[in-house]
Design an enzyme around this catalytic site. Sequence first.
Site, short mmCIF file in Angstrom:
data_model
loop_
_atom_site.label_atom_id
_atom_site.label_comp_id
_atom_site.label_asym_id
_atom_site.label_seq_id
_atom_site.Cartn_x
_atom_site.Cartn_y
_atom_site.Cartn_z
N CYS A 235 7.38 -4.07 15.63
CA CYS A 235 6.88 -2.99 16.50
C CYS A 235 5.46 -3.34 16.97
O CYS A 235 4.62 -3.75 16.17
CB CYS A 235 6.89 -1.65 15.77
SG CYS A 235 8.56 -1.13 15.33
N GLU B 78 0.81 -1.21 0.00
CA GLU B 78 0.00 0.00 0.00
C GLU B 78 0.85 1.27 0.00
O GLU B 78 2.01 1.27 0.43
CB GLU B 78 -0.97 0.00 1.18
CG GLU B 78 -0.33 -0.31 2.52
CD GLU B 78 -1.38 -0.81 3.51
OE1 GLU B 78 -2.09 0.03 4.05
OE2 GLU B 78 -1.48 -2.03 3.72
N CYS C 125 0.25 2.22 8.37
CA CYS C 125 0.98 1.16 7.66
C CYS C 125 0.37 -0.21 7.79
O CYS C 125 0.17 -0.71 8.88
CB CYS C 125 2.39 0.97 8.24
SG CYS C 125 3.24 2.40 8.70
N CYS D 277 2.18 -1.76 15.28
CA CYS D 277 2.16 -1.62 13.82
C CYS D 277 1.53 -2.83 13.13
O CYS D 277 1.84 -3.98 13.46
CB CYS D 277 3.59 -1.43 13.32
SG CYS D 277 3.68 -1.22 11.53
N CYS E 26 3.51 8.48 0.43
CA CYS E 26 4.16 7.60 1.40
C CYS E 26 4.22 6.21 0.78
O CYS E 26 3.19 5.66 0.42
CB CYS E 26 3.32 7.60 2.68
SG CYS E 26 3.83 6.38 3.89
N1 SAH Z 1 10.08 0.97 9.45
C1 SAH Z 1 10.21 2.37 9.37
C2 SAH Z 1 9.26 3.03 8.41
C3 SAH Z 1 7.84 2.56 8.36
S1 SAH Z 1 6.77 2.98 9.69
C4 SAH Z 1 10.13 3.01 10.74
O1 SAH Z 1 9.95 2.29 11.71
O2 SAH Z 1 10.32 4.20 10.87
C5 SAH Z 1 6.47 4.70 9.57
C6 SAH Z 1 6.11 5.33 10.89
O3 SAH Z 1 4.78 4.98 11.32
C7 SAH Z 1 7.04 4.88 12.02
O4 SAH Z 1 7.35 5.98 12.84
C8 SAH Z 1 6.15 3.89 12.76
O5 SAH Z 1 6.61 3.67 14.05
C9 SAH Z 1 4.80 4.54 12.64
N2 SAH Z 1 3.65 3.68 12.89
C10 SAH Z 1 3.46 2.40 12.54
N3 SAH Z 1 2.26 1.95 12.92
C11 SAH Z 1 1.65 3.00 13.52
C12 SAH Z 1 0.38 3.18 14.14
N4 SAH Z 1 -0.49 2.19 14.22
N5 SAH Z 1 0.11 4.41 14.66
C13 SAH Z 1 1.00 5.41 14.57
N6 SAH Z 1 2.20 5.32 14.01
C14 SAH Z 1 2.54 4.11 13.49
#
Ligand code: SAH
Length: 344
Positions: A115, A91, A332, A118, A104
């Site tokens: 994480c 996506e 994401c 996520c 993005c």
């Molecule tokens: N892997 C990379 C880039 C992808 S995630 C990273 O960790 O930075 C992009 C951003 O979205 C990151 O800051 C991640 O921590 C955040 N993110 C992921 N899932 C999220 C969610 N459910 N709510 C808010 N931020 C989120």
Amino acid sequence: MIDLKSMSLPEMEEYLRQLGEPRFRAGQVFEWIQSRRAVSFDGMTNLSKGLREKLGSECYIEDLTILTVQESKIDGTRKYLFGLRDGNCVESVFMRYHHGNSVCISTQVGCRMGCRFCASTVDGLERNLTAGEMLDQVMRIEADTGERVSNVVLMGSGEPMDNYDNVLRFLKLISDGKGMNLSQRNLTVSTCGIVPGILKLAEEKLQITLALSLHAADDETRQQLMPVAKRYSIREVLDACSTYFEKTGRRVSYEYSLVAGVNDTEEEAAKLIRLLKGRKGHVNLIPVNPVVERSFRESAPAEVLRFKNQLEKNGINVTIRREMGRDIDGACGQLRRRYRNRTE
Ligand code: SAH
């Protein structure tokens, strides 16, 4: 089959040289693909029919399929689900800001960083994306909207540092003067904090922005949210960011997703202030986007504001990121999961 969209100009020169073509031919093919966005060889009228046929039999030009598009009724944000040639999907999100359009993109199918908040990582990593697949997310969105994209953030699914070579190739291609020619200053790579990757990127001497997903101000809290924090301490990650700034002159952004009761307390804000005081950088706050597979809740608006004010009063550059596309699974990996769950 050879993936032409991922090829740099020197690589294309080498490939066409092997086919017995003169050097300028590579520039023509590169321009057809990277600048004129050709997706087949038929229209490459300045190439001989023989060469077009040869290329058609040995190569392909990456061309993603739009599986679904959702448009937010709140802010016009568009979320795309793209089909890849092997049946996987990724996506991307298109956002309109006053300073220009931003996309993005995803860098991997799935993610193995784990994480806790996520959606992208719930089923682990499927595979890396090629540079061409990253580029084509932007190209397809420009074609579909009929609008120019000026900013690209690598903040979709995947960890860019876990797919380093293809990401670097993508950054060079999209900023190539003979290609899409985006300014490197308008490209942002976001990482969960893989220290060797940050240090390596610092040496590439690119003018891109680095965003660090910090999300906590002490190692214990960060480890609760992000398994990668067990590997690299906050100290080590921030030192790597300082090196990045010293080598490139580019300020680092710190991403901080606020999770109610976990990292949004006054105490955490105080720790964050101590940590970032005197560093050249910028904090982006965003309430965590709740994901069905995860139990975290977002901080209430008043708490977000309180957190922001506390940082601001102490001289930290901070903005509350506008939440775009909340009504369309903006975070994401959410759309891909929904789509797969529905089709399975
Ligand atoms: N892997 C990379 C880039 C992808 S995630 C990273 O960790 O930075 C992009 C951003 O979205 C990151 O800051 C991640 O921590 C955040 N993110 C992921 N899932 C999220 C969610 N459910 N709510 C808010 N931020 C989120």
